[in-house]
Enzyme design. Sequence first.
Site, PDB file in Angstrom:
ATOM      1  N   GLY A 279       0.782  -1.228   0.000  1.00 17.45           N
ATOM      2  CA  GLY A 279       0.000   0.000   0.000  1.00 17.45           C
ATOM      3  C   GLY A 279       0.816   1.281   0.000  1.00 17.45           C
TER       4      GLY A 279
ATOM      5  CD  GLU B 191       1.529  -8.903   1.943  1.00 21.70           C
ATOM      6  OE1 GLU B 191       2.073 -10.016   2.028  1.00 21.70           O
ATOM      7  OE2 GLU B 191       0.311  -8.711   2.074  1.00 21.70           O
TER       8      GLU B 191
ATOM      9  N   GLY C 260       3.237  -3.772  -3.912  1.00 20.52           N
ATOM     10  CA  GLY C 260       3.065  -4.119  -5.322  1.00 20.52           C
ATOM     11  C   GLY C 260       3.319  -2.885  -6.173  1.00 20.52           C
ATOM     12  NE  ARG C 261      -1.399   1.510  -6.831  1.00 16.69           N
ATOM     13  CZ  ARG C 261      -2.411   1.268  -7.673  1.00 16.69           C
ATOM     14  NH1 ARG C 261      -2.336   1.670  -8.922  1.00 16.69           N
ATOM     15  NH2 ARG C 261      -3.499   0.643  -7.257  1.00 16.69           N
TER      16      ARG C 261
ATOM     17  CB  CYS D 120     -17.820   2.670 -29.442  1.00 20.56           C
ATOM     18  SG  CYS D 120     -16.955   2.323 -30.975  1.00 20.56           S
TER      19      CYS D 120
ATOM     20  CE1 TYR E  41      -2.787  -4.101  -8.083  1.00 19.02           C
ATOM     21  CE2 TYR E  41      -1.193  -2.375  -7.712  1.00 19.02           C
ATOM     22  CZ  TYR E  41      -1.832  -3.515  -7.292  1.00 19.02           C
ATOM     23  OH  TYR E  41      -1.509  -4.067  -6.080  1.00 19.02           O
TER      24      TYR E  41
HETATM   25  C1  LIG Z   1      -2.968  -5.704  -3.247  1.00 16.28           C
HETATM   26  C2  LIG Z   1      -2.286  -6.179  -2.036  1.00 16.28           C
HETATM   27  C3  LIG Z   1      -0.959  -5.794  -1.777  1.00 16.28           C
HETATM   28  C4  LIG Z   1      -0.213  -4.808  -2.626  1.00 16.28           C
HETATM   29  O1  LIG Z   1      -0.795  -3.543  -2.536  1.00 16.28           O
HETATM   30  P1  LIG Z   1      -0.074  -2.281  -3.258  1.00 16.28           P
HETATM   31  O2  LIG Z   1      -0.992  -1.159  -3.024  1.00 16.28           O
HETATM   32  O3  LIG Z   1       0.067  -2.645  -4.693  1.00 16.28           O
HETATM   33  O4  LIG Z   1       1.238  -2.101  -2.598  1.00 16.28           O
HETATM   34  C5  LIG Z   1      -0.332  -6.348  -0.687  1.00 16.28           C
HETATM   35  N1  LIG Z   1      -0.977  -7.225   0.129  1.00 16.28           N
HETATM   36  C6  LIG Z   1      -2.251  -7.608  -0.089  1.00 16.28           C
HETATM   37  C7  LIG Z   1      -2.881  -8.567   0.829  1.00 16.28           C
HETATM   38  C8  LIG Z   1      -2.942  -7.098  -1.171  1.00 16.28           C
HETATM   39  O5  LIG Z   1      -4.220  -7.445  -1.361  1.00 16.28           O
END
Ligand SMILES: *Cc1c(COP(=O)(O)O)cnc(C)c1O
Length: 423
Positions: A245, A281, A283-284, A359, A389
């Site tokens: 996050g 953990e 991601g983004r 469209c 994403y």
């Molecule tokens: C989506 C998610 C993440 C990654 O979130 P980001 O905003 O991309 O960092 C980590 N842990 C869990 C459980 C998630 O669902």
Amino acid sequence: MARVITHEAAADPADVLVTEAVREHAGALADAELPAYIHDLDALSRHAAGISSALPPRVELYYAAKANPAAEVLRTLAPHIHGIEVASGGELAHVRRALPDLPIAFGGPGKTDDELAAATDVHRLHVESEHELRRAAALARAHGRTVDVLLRANPPVDVPGGPAAVPLAMGGRPSPFGMDPGALDLCAQILADEPALRLRGIHAHLASGLGATALGSLAEHLLDWAAKWAARNRVDLHELDIGGGMAVDYGHPATHFDWPAYGRALAATAAHPDAPVLRIEPGRALTAYHGWYVTDVLDLKHSRGQAFAVVRGGTHHLRTPAARGHSQPLAVLPRHRWPHPWPRPAVRGEPVTFVGQLCTPKDVLASRLVLPGTLRIGDRVAFAMAGAYAWNISHRDFLMHPPPTFHYLPPRENHLDQAGSAT
Ligand SMILES: *Cc1c(COP(=O)(O)O)cnc(C)c1O
């Protein structure tokens, strides 16, 4: 609530937004290869190394594969991370194929029996409910295995600023994710008599889009709460996974999450004498910055005084701006070829809205941008921050346009090796 990004947001958008390698590659593509997703794996590798070195030793870095599961991306991240977080049986199988040796944590709501059976040998199973815990135990027993689990909590810990202050709140309010403290207590009791499952600790991913200060203080509150929960339930807290996050600001592409500040906050939290291993953990924030969606301007028109640029492709390839309601940052890569005998349409010094070929009025990639230069039909456009994403959340078959092509630019040493000029 699409935000207007003017050229003031980035003094020289082309330089800020597009790496040299991507610019070169994008310029060399044939029109027929557009739209193209281009990933700069060298820049990604350096970014991941920087994040890893900002974290203290007792913090483990996992990558949330759902942000971008491309095998090339996973393999580039591998040397800099401790493991991968997956959220489906599909991701589990894919990550195992791509990175057979990296530890995997398997989370996410609504796991089927087939998924749980396939996951009896993962490094960590993140359990979302009492029913899931009981099924996981039965399947572990049936497979003759002991599974290490974290219980996913929706703890009574406030998301800084409140759930409404973040783009994606997953906890700190009623939520399908994780368990309330009462359900966690019950799970602890079940686990006490369940040799097929081993409780390692707590998992909590509460929100996406928080800054380093907010996430740092959230980590401290989560540890405080989790340690008390463990003591009350007479279980050992070996690990605390505090989720991902980390904020990514699409309105300010050059401003990144403050990893050194977050690392210092986590070091302070981890210094607590009984502190468990901390795991994050993201991601983004790991992969957003090193993917580009490159396309070209097919048409330019004015409608009731407003300029529209129609590009090849659209939100069926890059759904991010439609999903989040923002303007995707972009840079124009001018092209000089104009094969037609009539004058080349162009706009300059006025707001332009970039739309795709679908469209539907929702197919907007960027709204009313004032570009620093001229935009012409045939120019190429590189949409930045398309590494997470992006393609994988897009409704790719809508309208049956051709898919984009994919390009993974290798780490720089390899360029030099191939050119025979490595020193
Ligand atoms: C989506 C998610 C993440 C990654 O979130 P980001 O905003 O991309 O960092 C980590 N842990 C869990 C459980 C998630 O669902």
